[in-house]
Write an enzyme that holds these catalytic residues in place. Sequence first.
Site, short mmCIF file in Angstrom:
data_model
loop_
_atom_site.label_atom_id
_atom_site.label_comp_id
_atom_site.label_asym_id
_atom_site.label_seq_id
_atom_site.Cartn_x
_atom_site.Cartn_y
_atom_site.Cartn_z
N GLU A 80 -18.57 -6.92 -53.02
CA GLU A 80 -17.96 -8.02 -53.75
C GLU A 80 -16.87 -7.48 -54.67
O GLU A 80 -16.67 -6.26 -54.78
CB GLU A 80 -19.03 -8.78 -54.55
CG GLU A 80 -20.08 -9.44 -53.67
CD GLU A 80 -21.14 -10.19 -54.47
OE1 GLU A 80 -21.05 -10.21 -55.71
OE2 GLU A 80 -22.04 -10.77 -53.85
N HIS B 70 -15.38 -18.20 -62.32
CA HIS B 70 -15.43 -17.70 -60.95
C HIS B 70 -14.19 -18.20 -60.22
O HIS B 70 -13.84 -19.39 -60.31
CB HIS B 70 -16.70 -18.20 -60.26
CG HIS B 70 -17.04 -17.43 -59.03
ND1 HIS B 70 -16.33 -17.56 -57.86
CD2 HIS B 70 -18.02 -16.52 -58.79
CE1 HIS B 70 -16.86 -16.76 -56.95
NE2 HIS B 70 -17.88 -16.12 -57.49
N ARG C 114 -13.17 -10.32 -61.18
CA ARG C 114 -13.07 -11.78 -61.17
C ARG C 114 -12.00 -12.33 -62.10
O ARG C 114 -11.36 -13.33 -61.78
CB ARG C 114 -14.43 -12.39 -61.51
CG ARG C 114 -15.42 -12.30 -60.36
CD ARG C 114 -16.74 -12.90 -60.73
NE ARG C 114 -17.64 -12.86 -59.57
CZ ARG C 114 -18.94 -13.13 -59.64
NH1 ARG C 114 -19.49 -13.44 -60.80
NH2 ARG C 114 -19.69 -13.07 -58.56
N HIS D 183 -18.39 -20.17 -65.06
CA HIS D 183 -19.46 -19.54 -64.30
C HIS D 183 -20.47 -18.78 -65.16
O HIS D 183 -21.64 -19.11 -65.19
CB HIS D 183 -18.84 -18.60 -63.26
CG HIS D 183 -19.83 -17.92 -62.36
ND1 HIS D 183 -20.77 -18.60 -61.62
CD2 HIS D 183 -20.02 -16.60 -62.08
CE1 HIS D 183 -21.50 -17.74 -60.92
NE2 HIS D 183 -21.08 -16.53 -61.19
N ARG E 45 -17.74 -9.72 -66.37
CA ARG E 45 -18.92 -9.22 -65.64
C ARG E 45 -18.55 -8.76 -64.23
O ARG E 45 -17.85 -9.45 -63.50
CB ARG E 45 -19.98 -10.32 -65.54
CG ARG E 45 -21.20 -9.92 -64.74
CD ARG E 45 -22.22 -11.02 -64.73
NE ARG E 45 -21.79 -12.19 -63.99
CZ ARG E 45 -22.08 -12.43 -62.70
NH1 ARG E 45 -22.78 -11.55 -62.02
NH2 ARG E 45 -21.68 -13.53 -62.12
#
Length: 553
Positions: free
Chosen positions: A145, A263, A311, A370, A405
Amino acid sequence: MNMPGHPAPQAEFLRGALRRADLVVVGAGVAGLTAALSAAESGLSVVVVNKGPQWSPDRGEQPTSTFYAQGGVAVVMPGRRVAVADDADSVELHLEDTLAAGAGLTDPAASRPILADGWAAVSALIDWGADFDRDGSGELLRTREGGHSVRRIIHAGGDATGAAIQRALHDAVARFTRGGSIEFLDEAIVTRVLLDEGRATGVEYLSAGRRGVVAAPTVLLATGGAGHLYVATTNPAGATGDGIALALRAGALVADLEFIQFHPTMLHTPGARGRRTLVSEAVRGEGGRLVDVLGRPVTAGVHPMGDLAPRDVVANAVEAAIEASGHPCVYLDTSAVADFERRFPTVSAGIRAAGLDPADHRIPVVPGAHYLCGGVVTDDEGRTAVDGLLAAGEVARTGLHGANRLASNSLLEGLVMGRRAARVAVGRRDLPIADLASPDGPSSGGAVPVLDRDLLQDTMTRRVALRRSADGLAEASALLRSAPRRVPTTVREIEDAALTLTAAAVVAAAEARTESRGSHVRIDFPETSGAGCSHAFRLVDGEVRAAVLAAAV
């Protein structure tokens, strides 16, 4: 009908009751249930206060963010045999990726032990019954990811990892509820942390209009995040900042609340409010590409990792593409993802529910609120500045996430810190607690600011989302200061009061950070300062004020 292991509400509870336990857990997601299970295995009595309904795996809408986690758990397995040299992994490499995503605010001293403890926590979860996806030889399948340099994310049911974890934890909890060591209070919202001379001694809750008290030497806040500060979010309806508000009112510190991760790929549903479908980052890890309405790559030239950049980078690239094109969304092109609907059944179901066809391989997406990167300040065992009050999971600020994060570090942190919190509770089990009178009606904690939820969400979405400025923040701050004061008496009002206080803390933090860093972007201060530092706040005379972080715990 009552689920196995969850006793039916007793008449005493419905009238208002006093319970005693060694540990009271507020919240029933990954951190809370991990703590409850670990504590029960060590012989403690535990009460879990759950704002949501009684657990049912077939319920259409689930109350925890854990259930909706799609990507998986980022974890390094010691001694793992790798098929190719560039797939080698280590805790140090995981830490490097975490520090890079955290944009200078991740605490390496706090983060390294959390990452290193990850495999032990995942192993315990597997022992409790979690079933992760494996290949034909029995090895755990792994995906990649955004922000990860290798494939280290384990998953379950393709993109249904959170649901699988939630089921496994509840199945394991059921064994202890039948034995009487864990008790659930469902559809009960905690209204305050009870204190005796500055020490937490339990919680007060409200259920069916009646007040109850759980007295305990240790209180764990595991309430999740605050996505419903905004019009649209990936979070379930219960993510209303309850734990942040409870902790502030009890005297704890919060930090890094300006860093709310948006997100980059929330399903675009025009005009919709509330929880929206998340399109997992793993889709891009398996070959999905972000393009604008004309088919041009969204992240071209933005970051060396392209669509798999951290992100905050991708979300801002998406926002920039939307602004440049004037089109309301960008698109996730999934034509290169092999067997998309089988690999991502949860995403596919959400797409169909919105009236779209996943076979079109063109998913409309926008950034969506998110994850709360900051939260209640804790030490490396979950302790806050208030003796006996712990926090774990998304509500807590351990220092792991910093300004942004790293994908799939959240479930890992919840597992690790839930186990550590239980260990703290074991050491406190014999401490005395104050004598508390049995409740006989709703408690009056005094009038507090309560803003209309739609007005709050509209303002936060316009002024305190991905792009911020002094003028917009001042507008939001003025609105929050003007909020009418009243005594909340219903669940909705209690949640709105929590959202109002949490929003005030977020805005104060955003005003204090006059730079752009990670998931906090100030259009009036676009540069990043040379050295990063966290900003802490506490509640003083009903107002959110700056505090010294070093005095947090």
